[in-house]
Design an enzyme around this catalytic site. Structure first.
Site, PDB file in Angstrom:
ATOM      1  N   CYS A  89      51.171  -1.181   7.561  1.00 30.47           N
ATOM      2  CA  CYS A  89      49.841  -2.101   7.253  1.00 30.47           C
ATOM      3  C   CYS A  89      49.380  -0.227   6.505  1.00 30.47           C
ATOM      4  O   CYS A  89      49.480   0.745   6.307  1.00 30.47           O
ATOM      5  CB  CYS A  89      48.757  -1.647   8.458  1.00 30.47           C
ATOM      6  SG  CYS A  89      47.208  -0.718   8.049  1.00 30.47           S
ATOM      7  N   CYS A 124      44.069  -1.133  12.970  1.00 29.53           N
ATOM      8  CA  CYS A 124      42.141  -1.377  12.022  1.00 29.53           C
ATOM      9  C   CYS A 124      41.729  -2.785  13.468  1.00 29.53           C
ATOM     10  O   CYS A 124      40.546  -2.820  13.175  1.00 29.53           O
ATOM     11  CB  CYS A 124      43.002  -2.892  11.168  1.00 29.53           C
ATOM     12  SG  CYS A 124      43.435  -2.130   9.584  1.00 29.53           S
ATOM     13  N   HIS A 149      46.772   2.053   7.668  1.00 30.60           N
ATOM     14  CA  HIS A 149      47.700   3.456   8.648  1.00 30.60           C
ATOM     15  C   HIS A 149      49.199   3.586   8.820  1.00 30.60           C
ATOM     16  O   HIS A 149      49.737   4.305   9.322  1.00 30.60           O
ATOM     17  CB  HIS A 149      47.259   2.233  10.575  1.00 30.60           C
ATOM     18  CG  HIS A 149      45.445   2.531  10.604  1.00 30.60           C
ATOM     19  ND1 HIS A 149      45.065   1.347   9.788  1.00 30.60           N
ATOM     20  CD2 HIS A 149      44.931   2.972  10.775  1.00 30.60           C
ATOM     21  CE1 HIS A 149      43.334   1.375  10.568  1.00 30.60           C
ATOM     22  NE2 HIS A 149      43.776   2.615  11.157  1.00 30.60           N
ATOM     23  N   LYS A 182      44.795  13.435   3.721  1.00 35.83           N
ATOM     24  CA  LYS A 182      44.432  12.776   5.201  1.00 35.83           C
ATOM     25  C   LYS A 182      44.511  13.300   6.094  1.00 35.83           C
ATOM     26  O   LYS A 182      44.791  13.505   6.174  1.00 35.83           O
ATOM     27  CB  LYS A 182      45.096  11.225   4.382  1.00 35.83           C
ATOM     28  CG  LYS A 182      44.033   9.920   5.503  1.00 35.83           C
ATOM     29  CD  LYS A 182      44.782   9.131   4.924  1.00 35.83           C
ATOM     30  CE  LYS A 182      43.701   7.922   6.214  1.00 35.83           C
ATOM     31  NZ  LYS A 182      44.178   6.639   6.908  1.00 35.83           N
ATOM     32  N   CYS A 239      47.709  -5.667  13.522  1.00 39.08           N
ATOM     33  CA  CYS A 239      46.929  -4.011  12.958  1.00 39.08           C
ATOM     34  C   CYS A 239      46.758  -3.373  14.481  1.00 39.08           C
ATOM     35  O   CYS A 239      44.718  -3.499  14.485  1.00 39.08           O
ATOM     36  CB  CYS A 239      46.877  -3.407  12.150  1.00 39.08           C
ATOM     37  SG  CYS A 239      46.876  -1.747  11.367  1.00 39.08           S
ATOM     38  N   LYS A 245      46.267  13.126  13.503  1.00 44.42           N
ATOM     39  CA  LYS A 245      46.995  13.540  13.598  1.00 44.42           C
ATOM     40  C   LYS A 245      47.905  14.473  13.744  1.00 44.42           C
ATOM     41  O   LYS A 245      48.710  15.310  13.949  1.00 44.42           O
ATOM     42  CB  LYS A 245      46.924  12.540  15.046  1.00 44.42           C
ATOM     43  CG  LYS A 245      45.116  12.626  15.691  1.00 44.42           C
ATOM     44  CD  LYS A 245      45.735  12.081  17.069  1.00 44.42           C
ATOM     45  CE  LYS A 245      43.935  11.806  17.255  1.00 44.42           C
ATOM     46  NZ  LYS A 245      43.864  10.653  18.637  1.00 44.42           N
ATOM     47  N   HIS A 274      33.562  11.417  10.716  1.00 45.32           N
ATOM     48  CA  HIS A 274      32.679  10.781  11.713  1.00 45.32           C
ATOM     49  C   HIS A 274      31.843  11.572  11.286  1.00 45.32           C
ATOM     50  O   HIS A 274      30.443  10.654  11.518  1.00 45.32           O
ATOM     51  CB  HIS A 274      33.139  10.713  13.241  1.00 45.32           C
ATOM     52  CG  HIS A 274      34.296  10.063  13.420  1.00 45.32           C
ATOM     53  ND1 HIS A 274      35.355  10.802  14.191  1.00 45.32           N
ATOM     54  CD2 HIS A 274      34.583   8.472  13.473  1.00 45.32           C
ATOM     55  CE1 HIS A 274      36.578  10.156  14.411  1.00 45.32           C
ATOM     56  NE2 HIS A 274      35.956   9.066  13.463  1.00 45.32           N
ATOM     57  N   HIS A 290      35.865  13.996  14.687  1.00 46.19           N
ATOM     58  CA  HIS A 290      36.754  15.080  13.645  1.00 46.19           C
ATOM     59  C   HIS A 290      35.212  14.917  12.329  1.00 46.19           C
ATOM     60  O   HIS A 290      34.711  14.064  12.466  1.00 46.19           O
ATOM     61  CB  HIS A 290      37.852  14.538  13.198  1.00 46.19           C
ATOM     62  CG  HIS A 290      37.608  13.247  12.610  1.00 46.19           C
ATOM     63  ND1 HIS A 290      36.856  12.465  11.839  1.00 46.19           N
ATOM     64  CD2 HIS A 290      38.265  11.752  12.865  1.00 46.19           C
ATOM     65  CE1 HIS A 290      37.486  10.831  11.521  1.00 46.19           C
ATOM     66  NE2 HIS A 290      38.766  10.867  12.019  1.00 46.19           N
TER      67      HIS A 290
HETATM   68  O1  ME8 Z   1      35.462   1.679  12.548  1.00 46.57           O
HETATM   69  N1  ME8 Z   1      36.488  10.356   6.074  1.00 46.57           N
HETATM   70  O2  ME8 Z   1      35.340   3.002  13.893  1.00 46.57           O
HETATM   71  P1  ME8 Z   1      36.745   4.286  14.067  1.00 46.57           P
HETATM   72  C1  ME8 Z   1      35.112   9.731   6.718  1.00 46.57           C
HETATM   73  N2  ME8 Z   1      34.646   1.302  15.281  1.00 46.57           N
HETATM   74  N3  ME8 Z   1      34.527   8.593   7.518  1.00 46.57           N
HETATM   75  C2  ME8 Z   1      35.533   8.582   7.903  1.00 46.57           C
HETATM   76  C3  ME8 Z   1      37.005   9.075   8.095  1.00 46.57           C
HETATM   77  C4  ME8 Z   1      37.094   9.957   7.422  1.00 46.57           C
HETATM   78  N4  ME8 Z   1      37.983  10.616   7.109  1.00 46.57           N
HETATM   79  N5  ME8 Z   1      37.471   8.499   9.583  1.00 46.57           N
HETATM   80  C5  ME8 Z   1      36.797   7.373  10.043  1.00 46.57           C
HETATM   81  C6  ME8 Z   1      35.882   1.770  12.951  1.00 46.57           C
HETATM   82  N6  ME8 Z   1      35.281   7.498   9.378  1.00 46.57           N
HETATM   83  C7  ME8 Z   1      34.642   0.861  14.023  1.00 46.57           C
HETATM   84  C8  ME8 Z   1      33.389   0.554  13.574  1.00 46.57           C
HETATM   85  S1  ME8 Z   1      30.831  -0.938  13.248  1.00 46.57           S
HETATM   86  C9  ME8 Z   1      30.496  -2.075  13.901  1.00 46.57           C
HETATM   87  C10 ME8 Z   1      32.831   0.110  13.712  1.00 46.57           C
HETATM   88  C11 ME8 Z   1      34.346   6.593   9.433  1.00 46.57           C
HETATM   89  O3  ME8 Z   1      36.187   5.272  14.347  1.00 46.57           O
HETATM   90  C12 ME8 Z   1      34.633   4.741   9.307  1.00 46.57           C
HETATM   91  O4  ME8 Z   1      34.995   4.824   7.703  1.00 46.57           O
HETATM   92  O5  ME8 Z   1      37.692   4.201  12.942  1.00 46.57           O
HETATM   93  C13 ME8 Z   1      34.039   4.475  10.106  1.00 46.57           C
HETATM   94  O6  ME8 Z   1      32.450   4.538   9.688  1.00 46.57           O
HETATM   95  C14 ME8 Z   1      33.742   5.551  10.994  1.00 46.57           C
HETATM   96  O7  ME8 Z   1      34.214   6.787  10.620  1.00 46.57           O
HETATM   97  C15 ME8 Z   1      33.980   5.195  12.789  1.00 46.57           C
HETATM   98  O8  ME8 Z   1      35.155   5.011  12.507  1.00 46.57           O
END
Ligand code: ME8
Length: 519
Positions: A144, A129, A147, A298, A126, A301, A21, A18
């Protein structure tokens, strides 16, 4: 600067990418591209995080194997980054065989040296997380806070990492390195979390979590996500506990890990402790960006407001991702939350990229053709009143990037565009032409075009396609390093013909843009 090693967080593959990411990958790509303008050797790593209970359960719910889910979704991430021109050097997947093998060896080493021990434990887990939570961090209703879900009570015999052993040295390190955590205001949060840190679980019972890397010496346990995920930053380079590769030796430590603020604890506490236990140097910076919201709420889904980055490109019929990249990158000051809205997107990119920057180039080149048949004469060259501001902007932009102030840097670039527009307005080359002051008129146009070369270089990390179009029309080498930039960029002689002038960015939702995208 000999090398620059930059990484993103690796995304969970339990869903499609999304724009949150995408925000992170765009910021990282922009930083990486900026550093290619300062250094010859930039290594940009991204990838996907593919193990854990969350993936296992999502796959089960969809009636497919975890590996099938990972393959399907990892491809969606790769496709999205391609559409956004994210120019990474390597895409790591934590299910890559060589990654898995090295993670096992890392775990084994830490176990043998006593940094990992086995312990029976009851805690609140969680899934969102993928970690155990401290009861004191839950909401009043026992949820949490990230979440808004009740964590499950897990009672297991797990392996634990002796995080407490590293508490004092980490506190000292963070206090002595104020630029380790960016933005600096987040360092206090981390120091507070460190105050009541406990040893952390680094494995889960195989009976509960099957989708993980096996502990080498204990087939009843799988290595739990964080030690697996965080290690990607070194396994991708070919780290090995016995014989690290030359690539690893060349690029480690990382110059920066770009991550979201929600995973700062893992990167600024767990990861440095793991690295200390492995006797490896720490990354130079951890840059925690803010959160992207949609229309100020925020993304989730359940709210049905998750936006895919490629759907934005499609719905606006964008020829390339530059406008979206620019908008996202300038959406929030360093480390703060930003917002996406369709209207704001349209207004901002139309104003900045089409009306201010694109039009400026278009008008100037058109006048050069109209008055001088596209030729820059030697007498047009001379002192450029915009030179000081332009070269000053290059330095300011560099300083902003050194502090990961990507939106702030973009504002400086637009301010240079505005100053250049004002110069055109103040000096009215069309009036000079009418008054037959042709040399003055040619000087004004040439001064502007010389500055446009600098602008194309500065905007390149954000808008690589637009920058390339600008540079082509200016016959300027976009590969010029920032420190080699001068205010004398346009060669004398014929620069351009009428048919080669092309708008570098058409207003989104304009009929013209629509037609050109459909073509
Ligand atoms: O945390 N706004 O994966 P993830 C900005 N696998 N950034 C966002 C966001 C949003 N709404 N939603 C997610 C993980 N992110 C772990 C990381 S690293 C060794 C392991 C960012 O898929 C989030 O902060 O939940 C993170 O940096 C990245 O997307 C992946 O999130």
């Amino acid at each position: 600067m000999e090398k620059y090693y930059i990484t993103t967080a690796i995304d969970y593959v339990n869903g499609a990418p999304h724009i949150g990411h995408a925000y992170e990958k765009i910021l990282t790509d922009i930083i990486a591209r900026h550093y290619t303008q300062r250094c010859d050797d930039v290594y940009f790593l991204t990838g996907t995080d593919e193990h854990g209970i969350k993936i296992q359960k999502t796959a089960a719910a969809q009636g497919i194997t975890p590996k099938e889910l990972c393959d399907m979704n990892a491809k969606k991430f790769k496709d999205a980054w391609k559409a956004l021109d994210i120019d990474y050097k390597k895409f790591i997947r934590t299910t890559d065989e060589d990654h898995e093998k090295i993670v096992q060896k890392i775990f084994d080493k830490l176990l043998k040296q006593g940094d990992i021990y086995k312990h029976s434990y009851e805690g609140l887990y969680c899934q969102g997380c993928e970690c155990f939570l401290n009861p004191k961090d839950l909401t009043e209703d026992g949820l949490c806070p990230d979440h808004m879900k009740k964590p499950e009570v897990v009672k297991e015999e797990n392996y634990f990492f002796k995080l407490t052993k590293y508490k004092d040295i980490l506190i000292k390190y963070i206090k002595e390195h104020p630029d380790f955590i960016v933005p600096e205001f987040r360092a206090n949060e981390v120091l507070n979390q460190l105050e009541d840190i406990q040893d952390i679980s680094v494995s889960r019972a195989k009976s509960n979590v099957q989708w993980g890397i096996d502990v080498l010496s204990d087939s009843e346990q799988s290595i739990y996500v964080w030690i697996d995920a965080l290690s990607n930053y070194i396994t991708a380079l070919g780290f090995d506990t016995e014989n690290p590769s030359d690539t690893f030796k060349k690029y480690w430590p990382a110059d920066v890990h770009v991550i979201g603020k929600d995973i700062l604890k893992f990167h600024s506490i767990y990861w440095p402790a793991f690295l200390m236990a492995l006797d490896l140097p720490l990354p130079k910076h951890i840059f925690a960006h803010g959160w992207i919201t949609i229309d100020e709420s925020k993304m989730s889904k359940s709210l049905g407001n998750v936006i895919s980055p490629t759907s934005v490109l499609e719905s606006f019929n964008l020829e390339h991702p530059d406008a979206f990249r620019y908008y996202m990158a300038s959406s929030a000051p360093c480390g703060r939350d930003g917002n996406y809205s369709d209207n704001d997107f349209k207004e901002k990119v139309n104003a900045h990229l089409a009306n201010s920057m694109g039009n400026l180039l278009n008008r100037t080149l058109s006048m050069l053709v109209k008055y001088f048949d596209g030729e820059v004469k030697p007498e047009f060259k001379g002192e450029n009143p915009l030179a000081k501001k332009a070269l000053g902007t290059v330095q300011i932009v560099k300083n902003h990037f050194d502090n990961f102030e990507i939106a702030e840097a973009s504002l400086e670039i637009i301010s240079l565009v505005d100053a250049t527009n004002k110069y055109v307005q103040d000096n009215a080359p069309w009036t000079l032409a009418k008054e037959e002051k042709m040399i003055e008129c040619g000087q004004v146009l040439t001064n502007v075009l010389d500055i446009m070369c600098i602008i194309s270089t500065l905007i390149y990390p954000y808008c690589p396609n637009i920058a390339a179009d600008m540079a082509r029309q200016l016959s300027f080498n976009l590969k010029t390093k920032l420190d080699d930039l001068t205010a004398d960029n346009i060669k004398t002689g014929k620069l351009i013909s009428k048919e080669d002038i092309k708008p570098v960015f058409l207003r989104v939702d304009s009929e013209l843009a629509d037609k050109s995208a459909k073509k």
